[in-house]
Design a protein around this motif. Sequence first.
Motif, PDB file in Angstrom:
ATOM      1  N   ASP A 139       0.835  -1.207   0.000  1.00  0.00           N
ATOM      2  CA  ASP A 139       0.000   0.000   0.000  1.00  0.00           C
ATOM      3  C   ASP A 139       0.868   1.254   0.000  1.00  0.00           C
ATOM      4  O   ASP A 139       0.580   2.227  -0.704  1.00  0.00           O
ATOM      5  N   THR A 140       1.904   1.269   0.813  1.00  0.00           N
ATOM      6  CA  THR A 140       2.708   2.479   0.986  1.00  0.00           C
ATOM      7  C   THR A 140       3.916   2.535   0.059  1.00  0.00           C
ATOM      8  O   THR A 140       4.659   3.515   0.075  1.00  0.00           O
ATOM      9  N   ALA A 141       4.123   1.515  -0.749  1.00  0.00           N
ATOM     10  CA  ALA A 141       5.312   1.436  -1.608  1.00  0.00           C
ATOM     11  C   ALA A 141       5.293   2.524  -2.676  1.00  0.00           C
ATOM     12  O   ALA A 141       4.269   3.138  -2.967  1.00  0.00           O
ATOM     13  N   ASP A 142       6.453   2.741  -3.274  1.00  0.00           N
ATOM     14  CA  ASP A 142       6.583   3.662  -4.403  1.00  0.00           C
ATOM     15  C   ASP A 142       7.204   2.913  -5.580  1.00  0.00           C
ATOM     16  O   ASP A 142       8.393   2.656  -5.572  1.00  0.00           O
ATOM     17  N   PRO A 143       6.401   2.517  -6.583  1.00  0.00           N
ATOM     18  CA  PRO A 143       4.954   2.703  -6.683  1.00  0.00           C
ATOM     19  C   PRO A 143       4.214   1.624  -5.904  1.00  0.00           C
ATOM     20  O   PRO A 143       4.746   0.535  -5.679  1.00  0.00           O
ATOM     21  N   GLY A 144       2.985   1.943  -5.506  1.00  0.00           N
ATOM     22  CA  GLY A 144       2.209   1.010  -4.709  1.00  0.00           C
ATOM     23  C   GLY A 144       0.776   0.889  -5.197  1.00  0.00           C
ATOM     24  O   GLY A 144       0.451   1.252  -6.331  1.00  0.00           O
ATOM     25  N   LEU A 168       0.445   6.271   2.334  1.00  0.00           N
ATOM     26  CA  LEU A 168      -0.895   5.773   2.041  1.00  0.00           C
ATOM     27  C   LEU A 168      -1.632   6.730   1.106  1.00  0.00           C
ATOM     28  O   LEU A 168      -1.587   7.949   1.285  1.00  0.00           O
ATOM     29  N   GLY A 169      -2.348   6.164   0.150  1.00  0.00           N
ATOM     30  CA  GLY A 169      -3.155   6.966  -0.751  1.00  0.00           C
ATOM     31  C   GLY A 169      -2.310   7.882  -1.616  1.00  0.00           C
ATOM     32  O   GLY A 169      -1.095   7.995  -1.445  1.00  0.00           O
ATOM     33  N   ARG A 170      -2.977   8.528  -2.551  1.00  0.00           N
ATOM     34  CA  ARG A 170      -2.300   9.478  -3.434  1.00  0.00           C
ATOM     35  C   ARG A 170      -3.219  10.670  -3.706  1.00  0.00           C
ATOM     36  O   ARG A 170      -4.436  10.516  -3.836  1.00  0.00           O
ATOM     37  N   VAL A 171      -2.627  11.856  -3.777  1.00  0.00           N
ATOM     38  CA  VAL A 171      -3.324  13.056  -4.223  1.00  0.00           C
ATOM     39  C   VAL A 171      -2.981  13.225  -5.699  1.00  0.00           C
ATOM     40  O   VAL A 171      -1.811  13.189  -6.082  1.00  0.00           O
ATOM     41  N   GLY A 209      -6.535   2.741  -2.471  1.00  0.00           N
ATOM     42  CA  GLY A 209      -7.016   1.394  -2.717  1.00  0.00           C
ATOM     43  C   GLY A 209      -7.418   0.720  -1.418  1.00  0.00           C
ATOM     44  O   GLY A 209      -6.755   0.872  -0.392  1.00  0.00           O
ATOM     45  N   GLY A 210      -8.521  -0.037  -1.454  1.00  0.00           N
ATOM     46  CA  GLY A 210      -8.992  -0.710  -0.251  1.00  0.00           C
ATOM     47  C   GLY A 210      -9.839   0.203   0.611  1.00  0.00           C
ATOM     48  O   GLY A 210     -10.295   1.266   0.184  1.00  0.00           O
ATOM     49  N   SER A 211     -10.054  -0.203   1.864  1.00  0.00           N
ATOM     50  CA  SER A 211     -10.923   0.546   2.788  1.00  0.00           C
ATOM     51  C   SER A 211     -10.303   1.894   3.110  1.00  0.00           C
ATOM     52  O   SER A 211      -9.185   1.945   3.629  1.00  0.00           O
TER      53      SER A 211
END
Length: 305
Positions: A104-109, A139-142, A186-188
Amino acid sequence: MPRLSEVITALETLWPAERAESWDAVGTVTGDPDQEVGRVLFAVDPVQEIVDEAVQLGADLLVTHHPLYLRGTTTVAATTSKGRVVHALIRNGIALHVAHTNADTADPGVSDALAGALDLRVVRPLVPDTTDPEGRRGLGRVCELDHPLTVRELAARAAERLPRTAQGIRVAGDPEALVRTVAVSGGSGDSLFAHVRGAGVDAYLTADLRHHPASEFAAEHAVGRPPALLDAAHWATEWPWCELAAAQLDTISDRHGWGLRVHVSATVTDPWTAHAPSAHPSPATTLPRSASRAPSDTDTSGAPN
């Protein structure tokens, strides 16, 4: 062909286990480190349908996003569904490796893959990983759109680009509002609402949005228009990562001359299998006359209204 231990080492460079949340269960679940790996299958869920697909494919390694035993267990007996998965994997010589919150937190993830599926330009993480000096993990992306879309158009794009599920895309907000910036996770994703507010985006696309958090999120924007919410199926928001991860392993395989055959499962493992749109009219138009009538002045029953 490489040994499993070599392939796992490569996967750990992409998604180090130490970057997973403390509650998570990532890493290798089954597999002999010395076994050879020639074919790899990526999927979201380590469920029986996916294991059956791996067996039919002749895969030596199954890589999934979701853990098999997230909360631990005291048995792998084949009398349980997860026990049967373990037995099938071992019986067929298939290793299982999990990359969950560390992906989830990876770059890219996971969220980069989601943004890519929607043709969104990633600007920064929604919740940056403070241990990343380059500020790319988290987490997440803008994201930004190349040109503005209405909420309705963005939802239609998501419905078209993400894998089809029974749920489709639910929307909260003005369908005609213009969207220039979007947060995705992605995900909850309703646990990230505070970060979405802070990001100042026009819309937020994620999964598993619940009634009360979504209602409170809208209510807290009493002044001004709240970001629109787009709620997709959990599985659908994470499946694009499988394609991204498979491409990453393909690149590693080519660099090492391994010749791995890497596949992505197209099996839909979203638990919801059908959707029946409500055809019932609004409650306001169907109340019985007795329910809509005000109490008479002579009502002395004392019953609450």
